[in-house]
Scaffold this active site. Sequence first.
Site, PDB file in Angstrom:
ATOM      1  N   SER A 121      37.565  27.404  46.838  1.00  0.00           N
ATOM      2  CA  SER A 121      37.111  28.419  47.791  1.00  0.00           C
ATOM      3  C   SER A 121      37.321  27.989  49.232  1.00  0.00           C
ATOM      4  O   SER A 121      37.117  28.780  50.154  1.00  0.00           O
ATOM      5  CB  SER A 121      35.621  28.700  47.577  1.00  0.00           C
ATOM      6  OG  SER A 121      34.867  27.506  47.774  1.00  0.00           O
ATOM      7  N   GLU A 154      41.426  36.278  45.948  1.00  0.00           N
ATOM      8  CA  GLU A 154      42.261  35.857  47.060  1.00  0.00           C
ATOM      9  C   GLU A 154      43.385  34.997  46.503  1.00  0.00           C
ATOM     10  O   GLU A 154      43.132  34.012  45.797  1.00  0.00           O
ATOM     11  CB  GLU A 154      41.436  35.059  48.081  1.00  0.00           C
ATOM     12  CG  GLU A 154      40.427  35.909  48.836  1.00  0.00           C
ATOM     13  CD  GLU A 154      39.544  35.095  49.765  1.00  0.00           C
ATOM     14  OE1 GLU A 154      39.252  35.568  50.866  1.00  0.00           O
ATOM     15  OE2 GLU A 154      39.126  33.986  49.364  1.00  0.00           O
TER      16      GLU A 154
END
Length: 591
Positions: A121, A154
Amino acid sequence: MAREITKIGVIGLGTMGAGIVEVCARSGFEVVGIEMDAEAVERGREHLETSTSRAVSRGKMTEEDQKALLDRVTTSDDLAALAECGLVVEAVPEQIELKREVFGKLDDIVAEDAILATNTSSLSVTDIATATRHPSRVIGLHFFNPAPVQKLVEIIATVITAPDVLEDVRALAGRLGKEPVVVGDQAGFIANRLLLAYLNRAVAMYENKYASREDIDAAMVLGCGLPMGPLALLDLIGLDVVYAVLDTIYKEGRDKLHAPAPMLKHMISAGLLGRKTGRGFYTYEGKGSGKVVDDASTPKASLDGASLRPIGKVGVAGSGTMAMGIVEVFAKAGYDTTFVARSEAKAEAALAKLAKSLDKGVQRGKLSQEARDEALGHVIASHSLDDLSDVDIVVEAIAEELDIKQAMFENLDEICKSGAILATTTSSLPVIQVAMATNRPGDVIGMHFFNPAQVMKLVEVVTTVSTSADVVDTVTDLCGKIGKRAVNCADRSGFIVNSLLFPYLNDAIKMLEAHYATTDDIDLAMKAGCGYPMGPFELLDTVGLDVSLAIEKELYLEFRERGFAPAPLLEHLVKAGYLGRKTRRGFRTYA
């Protein structure tokens, strides 16, 4: 030619890894789940079975579908089981050396054309990729928690990621039912970079005792429509996780706004990590519980009625949209309310608009005809400030310009009776500067309603260094009586909501300015990844770019924080007259 991926490997079967396994298996892929030992493998399998059983109990999956899903999943503590996987997703703890070690081992196990993806992340995908002999096949594939529910992924392409790898992973995301955004390898990517800076500011606000944890959270939920308040969200994510990501982002860009608030480090040292330890900013019923229980910081019982000033008659200075929304709120609550417009014609027009608003409430079944008539009967329209001489509280709702407000309060000071409370609805101006235009600053307070006032439940009650305690108590109590949730804060630019919201919006503009992502991708990331009702650019165009710029300038002048300086792109758009929806052009163009 696109790869034909039929089998996917997932390394790490914690909450996130097990969620990724479920997502892939739901979409018909064979999945191999890997953990470090047999005990961890069993825990991962339990995560998967618990999650899918919950889906069955909620009617979102049949028992047959659950069995078929579980049959598509095999688990092992041996990386060699990944040999036939066309894609391997790494979801081990957020430690760069651990991830590099995993990727280094995969070279000798999977086929040369297999894609290697990391679910990091915040860490550098490039750094992870260079642990392999074939870094061009490495990509970031960041799922959001809970992976079976959250639609956003993402996709992070490094400078050495092969174009065909990117296209194959983008196509795969679609097959998994996800909405992908493609970005470069920058710490935090889109969602975490914007979200965690905002959470960090909320910690600093609480650390400085500017407002209570309950008021900070309520302000952002009720004022911005967010699914959770920032401090509650920090407890859900885990303070240690947030600290690690913030630290990574800060080390990359050295932006002070990403430097973890000292309070985070202290709480982590004390083992207060949030829900998983049973205590963070809030105290929970037990480890892993989401049920908040009272502790020493929980607000005490309601106000003592003896300390309240009597409120019978209400005055509102102004006749614009906000002013008339406030009039409607007080009238519906049974208060006799006099509003003052600049002319008789404006007063009559405003009264007609109020009647129309009440009529719409009747038509939609939200208001009875009797209640509509009673509310309208409480309202007096005027074009003379002298008609406010006998009210117990005046709420000023005129133009957001300091000199205009100061002139109004000079007049109210002369006209209103002794003991009357004078409130301003300013959203960003210093309340004390308004108060000092009077000879009774102790009677002046901020009472910031949100638009539309008839609908929004939040009121920020802003106390200056001069405001009397009984005025604060009276206004806080009054908010409850008119059906609003009061949040109390000190007189600091932006109060709670705007001081947290607008730096986040400014960060989004800077991200766009740097060509890191498009308006559409940034908006999608915050809506699909964080559950925001609107993306930052949708919100900016709705609020108005000129209004946004004015607030950001106020914040910058107050805090002198480099990161708060308005993004040049925002200033350029305002100078060009592109103010958002009201001019049909802002960050987007409207029909």
